[in-house]
Scaffold this motif. Sequence first.
Motif, PDB file in Angstrom:
ATOM      1  N   VAL A 261       0.863  -1.183   0.000  1.00  0.00           N
ATOM      2  CA  VAL A 261       0.000   0.000   0.000  1.00  0.00           C
ATOM      3  C   VAL A 261       0.897   1.230   0.000  1.00  0.00           C
ATOM      4  O   VAL A 261       2.055   1.171   0.431  1.00  0.00           O
ATOM      5  CB  VAL A 261      -0.947   0.033   1.219  1.00  0.00           C
ATOM      6  N   ARG A 262       0.373   2.323  -0.494  1.00  0.00           N
ATOM      7  CA  ARG A 262       1.176   3.544  -0.511  1.00  0.00           C
ATOM      8  C   ARG A 262       0.287   4.745  -0.240  1.00  0.00           C
ATOM      9  O   ARG A 262      -0.913   4.746  -0.536  1.00  0.00           O
ATOM     10  CB  ARG A 262       1.899   3.702  -1.846  1.00  0.00           C
ATOM     11  N   GLY A 263       0.885   5.763   0.330  1.00  0.00           N
ATOM     12  CA  GLY A 263       0.120   6.961   0.619  1.00  0.00           C
ATOM     13  C   GLY A 263       0.970   7.973   1.357  1.00  0.00           C
ATOM     14  O   GLY A 263       2.175   7.781   1.581  1.00  0.00           O
ATOM     15  N   GLU A 264       0.333   9.052   1.785  1.00  0.00           N
ATOM     16  CA  GLU A 264       1.027  10.117   2.509  1.00  0.00           C
ATOM     17  C   GLU A 264       1.038   9.814   4.001  1.00  0.00           C
ATOM     18  O   GLU A 264       0.056   9.301   4.554  1.00  0.00           O
ATOM     19  CB  GLU A 264       0.330  11.452   2.263  1.00  0.00           C
ATOM     20  N   VAL A 265       2.163  10.124   4.648  1.00  0.00           N
ATOM     21  CA  VAL A 265       2.259   9.976   6.100  1.00  0.00           C
ATOM     22  C   VAL A 265       1.593  11.187   6.746  1.00  0.00           C
ATOM     23  O   VAL A 265       1.936  12.335   6.444  1.00  0.00           O
ATOM     24  CB  VAL A 265       3.728   9.862   6.553  1.00  0.00           C
ATOM     25  N   VAL A 266       0.631  10.901   7.618  1.00  0.00           N
ATOM     26  CA  VAL A 266      -0.130  11.973   8.263  1.00  0.00           C
ATOM     27  C   VAL A 266       0.015  11.862   9.778  1.00  0.00           C
ATOM     28  O   VAL A 266       0.468  10.852  10.307  1.00  0.00           O
ATOM     29  CB  VAL A 266      -1.618  11.907   7.875  1.00  0.00           C
TER      30      VAL A 266
END
Length: 325
Positions: free
Chosen positions: A190-195
């Motif tokens: 999975v990939r995405g922005e670190v929040v």
Amino acid sequence: MIIARSLDRIPDEVRPSAVTIGKFDGVHAGHRAVLAELLAASEQRSLTPVVVTFDRNPLAVLRPEACPENLVSLGQKLELLEEAGVAATVVLEFTRELAAWTAEEFAERVLATALEARLVLVGADFRFGARGAGTVDTLRELGAVHGFEVQVVGDVLADGGRASSSRIRRLLDEGDVEHAALLLGRAPTVRGEVVRGLQRGRELGYPTANLAAESEGLAPGDGVYAGWLTDSSAPGTPRYPAAISVGSNPTFDDVTRKTVEAYVLDEDLDLYGHHVEVEFTRRLRGMVAYAGVEPLIAQMGQDVAEARQLLGAPAPDGRGSSTGG
């Protein structure tokens, strides 16, 4: 790779073509076998290898209540198709209007006119046109009219069964990321922005990189995993060993959605706002509600030690962190 998002935007150099059609969710081992045959046939006949796919699962329009989660986002799918060597991909917006095209309309508009197909590769159970009325035999009949040959590609068997997106979803739901990887031909990711999260990991001594809810890719079932985090925003896209939590932490009652949190082993990183990829290598355990913070911290220490051993990460000089929740 050329990406055409409508039939009237296909460049001339794509034609004539060899074509395969499908959802290609996950671009798994079965898909890759079809793509390998497409590439080989295209080279032999001096044709452009083209994939025709859709911007969403057709069930999202036709039967939303029965539509499964996608294994990968559209962006991930296009990247995987390019990595496989596909020269061009046509992404059709799946609408009720498109769903109403007859098999004859689809063959004439997409294959004959838009792509000048000379060869079409499909699976034995391929269906197309309104209500799935078109079969492989229908496609062969239309090919005789429009000047393309039809080649049927058999099922690909992997890990004791048919390679399919539905089988991979079941394995991921069970947390069996090792067997899912065999069918995918790569680790589930999975990939995405670190929040910014609730900062609970930091309070417990294991700061985690928390992925945004809008992350791409299907995460496995709730549990703790060994895996890797790749920082796509950093120079050189460094890859770090990690212990990964998936789910809502049942020890506390303030996590209302499924989350993916990665504790990077032995690194002091500021990942807020970075786009990262998280790979799942092996499931360590299921998600458990602990009777207090101390047993949870002890278990997290065991998880990190097991992840370190599985991933072959060296023993730490001192515990590092990944800035996050």
